[in-house]
Design a protein around this motif. Structure first.
Motif: not given
Length: 146
Positions: A57-75
């Motif tokens: 919400a802070d970023a102005g985006l819809a929350e699509d649910g956790a764990g929906a697959g690879f998020g595109g990054f790793s730490l």
């Protein structure tokens, strides 16, 4: 824009559980008096945890649910010695992480494995012969053939 990253914040489904997970890894909250957010001071950077829906919400985006697959990054957490990779993956498992890739030799000449934290955020644990971990924990890339 200066070449720097100041804070990395992960959106998490359960803030208290995520704080407990990172504390089981030995991390210490930098601001325990705050509620609704958590910050851990790391060498040269701040690591934050914030409720996933609130972060979206802070970023102005819809929350699509956790764990929906690879998020595109790793730490990444880089170790000073190759044998530390296995020990850290074992520690992460005991803290509640899920191993997604067991430790193994890497095509780039190092040794690494991956775990997912309780929200599925990927962490690579690696020993890289081309990276120096300084005494203060900061990382420095070595010049090739140095």
């Amino acid at each position: 824009m200066d070449q720097r990253v100041s804070i990395i914040t992960l959106g998490v489904s359960d803030l208290a559980s995520s704080i407990a997970f990172y504390e089981r890894l030995g991390w210490r909250l930098s601001t325990p008096e705050l509620t609704g957010v958590a910050f851990f001071q790391c060498p040269g950077i701040v690591f934050g945890l914030y409720p996933r829906a609130a972060l979206a919400a802070d970023a102005g985006l819809a929350e699509d649910g956790a764990g929906a697959g690879f998020g595109g990054f790793s730490l990444a957490y880089n170790t000073r010695a190759k044998e530390d990779v296995d020990a850290l993956l074992a520690e992460a498992t005991l803290a509640g992480a899920r191993i997604t890739k067991p430790a193994q030799d890497a095509f780039w000449g190092g040794y690494h494995g991956y775990f997912a934290d309780p929200d599925g955020h990927l962490w690579e644990v690696a020993w890289n012969p081309g990276l120096v971990i300084e005494a203060d924990g900061s990382a420095r890339i070595m010049a090739p053939n140095a």
